[in-house]
Design a protein around this motif. Structure first.
Motif, PDB file in Angstrom:
ATOM      1  N   GLN A 124      43.514  31.004  54.381  1.00 14.47           N
ATOM      2  CA  GLN A 124      44.668  31.805  53.809  1.00 14.47           C
ATOM      3  C   GLN A 124      44.285  33.215  53.329  1.00 14.47           C
ATOM      4  N   GLY A 125      43.051  33.375  53.386  1.00  7.88           N
ATOM      5  CA  GLY A 125      42.603  34.841  52.965  1.00  7.88           C
ATOM      6  C   GLY A 125      42.439  35.064  51.430  1.00  7.88           C
ATOM      7  N   ILE A 126      42.614  34.104  50.687  1.00 11.28           N
ATOM      8  CA  ILE A 126      42.507  34.160  49.278  1.00 11.28           C
ATOM      9  C   ILE A 126      41.005  33.706  48.680  1.00 11.28           C
ATOM     10  N   ARG A 127      40.646  34.069  47.446  1.00 12.67           N
ATOM     11  CA  ARG A 127      39.315  34.049  46.959  1.00 12.67           C
ATOM     12  C   ARG A 127      39.150  32.327  46.971  1.00 12.67           C
ATOM     13  N   GLN A 128      37.900  32.079  46.972  1.00 14.10           N
ATOM     14  CA  GLN A 128      37.693  30.505  47.181  1.00 14.10           C
ATOM     15  C   GLN A 128      37.423  30.225  45.863  1.00 14.10           C
TER      16      GLN A 128
END
Length: 407
Positions: free
Chosen positions: A211-215
């Motif tokens: 989703q393109g967010i920080r892991q």
């Protein structure tokens, strides 16, 4: 906001933690947080499948409170939709499903108890039904398309059941996917829980990346043992200490703890510096247990209640009912059943309190066989007794011993 130096935060967070995955990323996140003045979002999910929290449940919650005290944002997820599925972690059979009404009633009681550990006034509390209830069938198919069956079967619980040809229902396979998607929805930076949740934690990282967010980083605590000192604390095993129990009931259970488990209890359930814990444990075991009990009872009740419970225990059990010269009898772990128990009659024979199994059966039938610091009656000859070092046994008034479990 000004955060503590990263090294100091890591020292606090790392206490009593079994595993951090990936460990280096936590330091990087804390550094970013400190440089930008942005609190990290700390996730802890609770499935309200029951209403009585015990000390084992509080281990990750205490870690959440530490993050709060360091200035980070607590996000509590009430799993009202995951609870409809039932967490299969660590289970070799399907968990009974609850109704929505049961889940919501439990959630209310859960939050009342959680508030004794976590500062709910400064926490976000959300229900994962807020997003799952809005998903249509196409959304669910899209989510499921991101996980393979082979990946699901790497989970210990599913793998074991698959090899044993035990049933694995499709709805159970959705549970880890739902838990992982929660991390996407709340943009979790850190997730708290036990090591048995590692699969779901890592799946959350994959979904966040997609989703393109920080892991997120997973901070996993060890499983607290119960009062038997052997198996994980659990209500079904009868080896738990509930945080809402009466102070005196808590005190009696604390005084039954095995000496070997004291280090874990102090480290995971108190804020005593570890050097001080070492000193405490280097003294008399009874005094250490009283200190531990009073500290934790004070946290969930108050200091006066803790003092009263300790005084009552000393008056009713500690001095009047406890011999000062209890003989120690060693039992080999190899003599026990696989679950760490022994049938009551066999236990009394092995310890030498009874000369034969028939003698043990007769003593039990007559009500003369008891166990524990408060002399709980042994009810039947085949009662499965959890055996751990420190277990006290009585037969009548003049025969008694303390068990020392050896390899």
């Amino acid at each position: 906001m000004q955060f503590l130096p990263v090294e100091e935060q890591l020292a606090i967070i790392g206490r009593g933690v079994e595993k951090i995955v990936p460990e280096q990323e936590l330091a990087e996140k804390l550094k970013w947080s400190r440089e930008t003045g942005t609190p990290l979002r700390i996730k802890y999910g609770i499935d309200p499948t029951g209403i009585d929290l015990h000390l084992g449940h509080t281990v990750p919650m205490r870690k959440m409170r530490q993050f709060q005290e360091l200035g980070h944002q607590a996000v509590i997820i009430i799993g009202n939709y995951t609870a409809l599925v039932g967490d299969p972690s660590g289970r070799d059979e399907t968990r009974a499903r609850l109704t929505a009404e049961q889940v919501e009633a439990n959630a209310t009681d859960y939050l009342n108890q959680v508030g004794k550990v976590i500062d709910l006034n400064n926490a976000e509390v959300v229900r994962n039904g807020d997003w799952f209830s809005k998903m249509n069938f196409a959304d669910i198919l899209e989510l499921c398309s991101k996980v393979t069956v082979a990946q699901l079967l790497t989970r210990d619980d599913f793998s074991k059941r698959y090899k044993e040809e035990a049933a694995i229902y499709l709805h159970e396979c959705l549970y880890p996917i739902m838990q992982a998607w929660d991390s996407v929805e709340i943009k979790a930076d850190v997730e708290l829980g036990g090591t048995e949740q590692l699969y779901s934690f890592m799946l959350a990282r994959d979904l966040q990346k997609d989703q393109g967010i920080r892991q997120q980083v997973s901070v996993m605590s060890p499983i607290l043992v119960g009062t038997d000192g052997v198996r994980r604390m659990g209500k079904s095993l009868g080896n738990y200490i509930g945080i809402s129990e009466a102070p005196y009931e808590m005190m009696k259970k604390f005084m039954q703890l095995s000496d070997d488990s004291m280090q874990m209890f102090f480290e995971l359930l108190t804020d005593f510096p570890l050097d001080e814990v070492k000193t405490i444990l280097g003294g008399h075991p009874k005094e250490a247990k009283v200190k531990l009990a009073k500290t934790i009872i004070t946290e969930y009740h108050d200091a006066a209640a803790a003092d009263d419970a300790a005084e009552r225990w000393q008056r009713e059990i500690g001095s009047g009912g406890m011999p000062s010269d209890i003989p120690v009898v060693q039992i080999s772990k190899s003599d026990l059943n696989e679950d760490g128990t022994l049938a009551a009659a066999n236990l009394l024979k092995v310890t030498g309190l009874c000369g034969s199994t028939s003698d043990a059966r007769r003593s039990i039938q007559q009500g003369g066989a008891k166990m524990g610091a408060d002399k709980d009656r042994i009810e039947s000859h085949d009662q499965a007794i959890p055996v751990a070092s420190g277990l006290l046994l009585w037969v009548g008034k003049k025969r008694f011993c303390q068990v020392d479990l050896v390899d």
